[in-house]
Scaffold this active site. Structure first.
Site, PDB file in Angstrom:
ATOM      1  N   GLY A  78     -19.309 -43.509   6.187  1.00 50.55           N
ATOM      2  CA  GLY A  78     -19.338 -44.438   5.846  1.00 50.55           C
ATOM      3  C   GLY A  78     -18.111 -44.917   4.389  1.00 50.55           C
ATOM      4  O   GLY A  78     -17.585 -46.538   4.620  1.00 50.55           O
ATOM      5  N   THR A  79     -18.580 -43.959   3.242  1.00 48.96           N
ATOM      6  CA  THR A  79     -17.831 -44.175   2.611  1.00 48.96           C
ATOM      7  C   THR A  79     -15.574 -44.131   3.289  1.00 48.96           C
ATOM      8  O   THR A  79     -15.276 -45.445   2.379  1.00 48.96           O
ATOM      9  CB  THR A  79     -16.691 -42.944   1.787  1.00 48.96           C
ATOM     10  OG1 THR A  79     -18.251 -42.550   1.405  1.00 48.96           O
ATOM     11  CG2 THR A  79     -15.799 -43.484   0.673  1.00 48.96           C
ATOM     12  N   ASN A 161     -28.427 -49.544  -1.675  1.00 52.44           N
ATOM     13  CA  ASN A 161     -29.516 -48.091  -1.236  1.00 52.44           C
ATOM     14  C   ASN A 161     -30.756 -47.806  -2.143  1.00 52.44           C
ATOM     15  O   ASN A 161     -31.869 -47.134  -1.948  1.00 52.44           O
ATOM     16  CB  ASN A 161     -27.661 -47.336  -0.863  1.00 52.44           C
ATOM     17  CG  ASN A 161     -27.237 -47.124  -2.067  1.00 52.44           C
ATOM     18  OD1 ASN A 161     -26.969 -48.369  -2.824  1.00 52.44           O
ATOM     19  ND2 ASN A 161     -27.355 -46.495  -2.534  1.00 52.44           N
ATOM     20  N   GLN A 199     -26.979 -49.087   4.601  1.00 54.04           N
ATOM     21  CA  GLN A 199     -28.812 -49.094   4.783  1.00 54.04           C
ATOM     22  C   GLN A 199     -29.282 -49.741   5.749  1.00 54.04           C
ATOM     23  O   GLN A 199     -30.535 -49.552   5.795  1.00 54.04           O
ATOM     24  CB  GLN A 199     -29.157 -49.157   2.607  1.00 54.04           C
ATOM     25  CG  GLN A 199     -28.454 -48.717   1.425  1.00 54.04           C
ATOM     26  CD  GLN A 199     -29.270 -46.757   2.643  1.00 54.04           C
ATOM     27  OE1 GLN A 199     -30.756 -46.713   3.227  1.00 54.04           O
ATOM     28  NE2 GLN A 199     -28.574 -46.084   1.482  1.00 54.04           N
ATOM     29  N   THR A 257      -6.694 -36.428  15.140  1.00 56.25           N
ATOM     30  CA  THR A 257      -7.526 -36.413  16.470  1.00 56.25           C
ATOM     31  C   THR A 257      -8.592 -36.573  16.362  1.00 56.25           C
ATOM     32  O   THR A 257      -9.483 -36.873  15.187  1.00 56.25           O
ATOM     33  CB  THR A 257      -7.030 -34.907  16.696  1.00 56.25           C
ATOM     34  OG1 THR A 257      -5.740 -34.278  16.944  1.00 56.25           O
ATOM     35  CG2 THR A 257      -7.708 -34.149  18.323  1.00 56.25           C
ATOM     36  N   CYS A 354     -25.632 -40.115  -4.879  1.00 56.65           N
ATOM     37  CA  CYS A 354     -23.822 -39.777  -5.291  1.00 56.65           C
ATOM     38  C   CYS A 354     -23.837 -39.639  -7.168  1.00 56.65           C
ATOM     39  O   CYS A 354     -23.289 -39.053  -7.250  1.00 56.65           O
ATOM     40  CB  CYS A 354     -23.172 -41.316  -4.977  1.00 56.65           C
ATOM     41  SG  CYS A 354     -23.432 -41.632  -3.574  1.00 56.65           S
TER      42      CYS A 354
HETATM   43  C1  LIG Z   1     -24.628 -43.689   2.525  1.00 54.14           C
HETATM   44  C2  LIG Z   1     -23.949 -44.936   1.745  1.00 54.14           C
HETATM   45  C3  LIG Z   1     -22.267 -44.898   1.543  1.00 54.14           C
HETATM   46  C4  LIG Z   1     -21.270 -44.133   1.982  1.00 54.14           C
HETATM   47  O1  LIG Z   1     -21.365 -43.326   3.630  1.00 54.14           O
HETATM   48  P1  LIG Z   1     -21.365 -42.337   3.969  1.00 54.14           P
HETATM   49  O2  LIG Z   1     -21.012 -42.117   4.943  1.00 54.14           O
HETATM   50  O3  LIG Z   1     -21.736 -41.395   3.224  1.00 54.14           O
HETATM   51  O4  LIG Z   1     -19.891 -41.937   3.483  1.00 54.14           O
HETATM   52  C5  LIG Z   1     -22.117 -46.121   2.027  1.00 54.14           C
HETATM   53  N1  LIG Z   1     -22.673 -47.152   1.043  1.00 54.14           N
HETATM   54  C6  LIG Z   1     -23.800 -47.456   1.723  1.00 54.14           C
HETATM   55  C7  LIG Z   1     -25.064 -48.543   1.486  1.00 54.14           C
HETATM   56  C8  LIG Z   1     -24.443 -45.894   2.057  1.00 54.14           C
HETATM   57  O5  LIG Z   1     -26.185 -45.673   1.899  1.00 54.14           O
END
Ligand SMILES: *Cc1c(COP(=O)(O)O)cnc(C)c1O
Length: 409
Positions: A78-79, A161, A199, A257, A354
Site C-alpha cells: 500500500g505504501t 483506518n 481499508q 524482478t 504506524c
Molecule cells: C495499511 C494501510 C496503508 C499501508 O499499506 P502497507 O501495505 O502497509 O504499505 C495505507 N493506507 C491505509 C488506509 C492502510 O490501512
C-alpha cells in the site's frame, strides 16, 4: 470485581493493522518459491511460466476492478502504491504556467499519504489539507471549492483506518470529472484523482469506473494476503512518472524482478475475499453493533469516535466500515489499556499501527475535534474472519474489569 478467566488463545481484534495470511493463499504461493522460480523476463520455459503466472494474476485482478490488465501495476504494498501515485503525478507536472502545482488531500489520511505530501510540500508543491467534520467526512463541495488552476492531484482515502469513515469517493470523482471537462477547453492541466483503498478492499466496491478515480491503491496485507505486495490501478492516459528505475518491468512504472509468489498470493487473496465480501460485511456489522451495545451497557463514560453506528443498516449508504469500532474510554489511558488487554491475550490498538512507536495523539482524532486527552483515551478494535460472538463477550468482560481497575488507580 473478580478478574475474568484468561483466554489461552489470542483474541485478535486488530485486522485493520494486518490480517493473517489465508492458508489457501500460502498454498497458491508455495510452488513459486522453489519450483517455478524463473525470472519472468527470461526467454526459456521456466521464465515464461513465471511471466504467464504474473499475467494471469494481473488479468484476474483487472477482472475484479473491471478494468484492463494494462491498468494494473503490481507494487510492494500500500505504501509504495501511494508513493507511486503521489510522487508519480507530481513528477509528471513540474510546473503549471510557471507556478508550482497544487495538491489537495485531507487531514485524516494514512501516514503514507501525509508524509509523501509533506515531502512534496518541502519541494515547493502547494498543498491544501481538507478538514473533516466531526465524524470524519469530507464533502465533494469542499473539494470543489479548493480547486485552483494549478491543481494537478486530489488524494482522498476511501475508508479511514482509524475510525472507519467511508468517504464519498464516487461523488468527489464526479466533481473532479466536471472540473476537468471545463479545464481542457481552458488549456489547464487535467486533475488526477487518487484514492487510498487499503481499508476498503475487503468490504466495498473497488471498481475504478464506479468510483470515478484515476488511481487506486490496494494492498494484500489487509485482505488475508501477503505483506509487501499490492497494486496501483492507473487509468489509461494518466500522466505518471516512475519511482523506481531499472529493467523497465510493470510498463516501466515499477522496475525490479517481479515478486512472483507475492503477486500470485495477492490475486488469490482478492479472489477469496471477493467470495465472502458481502456476507462478511453483514456478519461483522452485526457483531460490531453487538460489541458496542454490550460495552455501553457494562462500562460507563464511553464515547464512539467516527460515524454514528446505525443499527440494522438503516442508512442508504454505508457510512462506516462494518468491522471498525473506535472508542474513548474516559479516564483510561489507551496505551496502558492495550498492554493490559495483551496480558489477557487480546490484541487491539490505539489508532493506527504506524504511530505505535511514538506517543503522539492520533492526527485523525484531533482532526475530528477530539482533545489530546480524549485521543489518548481512545482504542480501536477491528474485527475480521475469526471474530465471533464468544470472543466479543470475552473482550467485553475483560474491558469491564480493566476499566474498573484502571479508573480507580
Ligand atoms: C495499511 C494501510 C496503508 C499501508 O499499506 P502497507 O501495505 O502497509 O504499505 C495505507 N493506507 C491505509 C488506509 C492502510 O490501512
Amino acid at each position: 470485581m473478580k478478574p475474568p478467566k484468561k483466554s489461552t488463545k489470542t483474541v485478535y481484534l486488530d485486522y485493520a493493522a494486518t490480517t493473517p495470511v489465508d492458508p489457501r493463499v500460502v498454498k497458491a504461493m508455495q510452488p513459486y518459491w522453489t519450483d517455478l522460480f524463473g525470472n519472468p523476463s527470461s526467454l526459456y520455459r521456466l521464465g515464461v511460466e513465471s511471466h504467464m503466472a504474473v499475467e494471469k494474476a494481473r488479468q484476474f485482478v483487472a477482472g475484479v476492478f473491471s478494468c484492463s490488465p494494462a491498468e494494473i501495476v503490481f507494487t510492494a504494498g500500500g505504501t509504495e502504491s501511494i508513493n507511486l501515485a503521489l510522487f508519480g503525478v507530481a513528477r509528471a507536472h513540474k510546473n503549471i504556467h510557471g507556478k508550482k502545482p497544487h495538491i489537495i488531500t485531507t487531514q485524516i489520511e494514512h501516514h503514507a499519504v501525509l508524509e509523501s505530501v509533506r515531502a512534496l510540500a518541502l519541494e515547493g508543491y502547494a498543498v491544501t489539507y481538507l478538514r473533516p467534520d466531526s465524524e470524519g467526512f469530507i464533502t465533494p463541495e469542499q473539494v470543489a471549492s479548493s480547486l485552483r488552476p494549478e491543481t494537478i492531484l486530489v488524494s482522498v482515502m476511501y475508508a479511514n483506518n482509524e475510525i472507519g469513515t467511508i468517504e464519498p469517493i464516487t461523488q468527489i470523482g464526479k466533481v473532479i470529472e466536471e472540473a476537468n471537462r471545463k479545464r481542457i477547453t481552458k488549456g489547464l492541466p487535467v486533475i488526477t484523482f487518487h484514492s487510498d483503498a487499503c481499508q476498503a478492499t475487503g468490504f466495498l466496491d473497488i471498481r475504478p469506473n464506479q468510483l470515478n478515480v484515476d488511481l487506486l491503491s490496494i494492498n494484500g496485507s489487509k485482505i488475508y494476503g501477503p505483506k509487501q505486495v499490492g497494486c496501483l490501478y492507473v487509468r489509461k492516459g494518466t500522466k505518471l512518472a516512475p519511482l523506481i528505475y531499472g529493467g523497465g518491468q510493470e510498463k516501466e512504472l515499477r522496475s525490479g524482478t517481479e515478486n512472483v509468489p507475492g503477486v500470485i498470493g495477492f490475486a488469490k487473496a482478492l479472489e477469496l475475499q471477493l467470495a465472502i465480501k458481502e456476507k462478511e460485511l453483514v456478519r461483522l456489522g452485526i457483531l460490531r453493533d453487538y460489541f458496542i451495545d454490550r460495552l455501553l451497557k457494562k462500562v460507563s463514560n464511553i464515547e464512539i469516535n467516527g460515524p454514528e453506528i446505525v443499527k440494522n443498516n438503516k442508512v442508504k449508504y454505508l457510512r462506516r466500515l462494518p468491522n471498525n469500532l473506535n472508542i474513548i474510554i474516559d479516564g483510561v489511558e489507551g496505551e496502558a489499556l492495550i498492554l493490559y488487554l495483551d496480558s489477557y491475550n487480546i490484541a487491539a490498538s490505539t489508532g493506527s499501527a504506524c504511530s505505535s512507536t511514538n506517543n503522539d495523539p492520533s492526527h485523525v482524532l484531533l482532526a475530528i475535534g477530539r482533545t489530546e486527552e480524549q485521543a489518548k483515551s481512545s482504542v480501536r478494535f477491528s474485527l475480521g474472519k475469526d471474530t465471533d460472538k464468544k470472543k466479543i463477550d470475552y473482550t467485553v468482560n475483560v474491558l469491564h474489569f480493566l476499566t474498573e481497575l484502571l479508573r480507580v488507580k
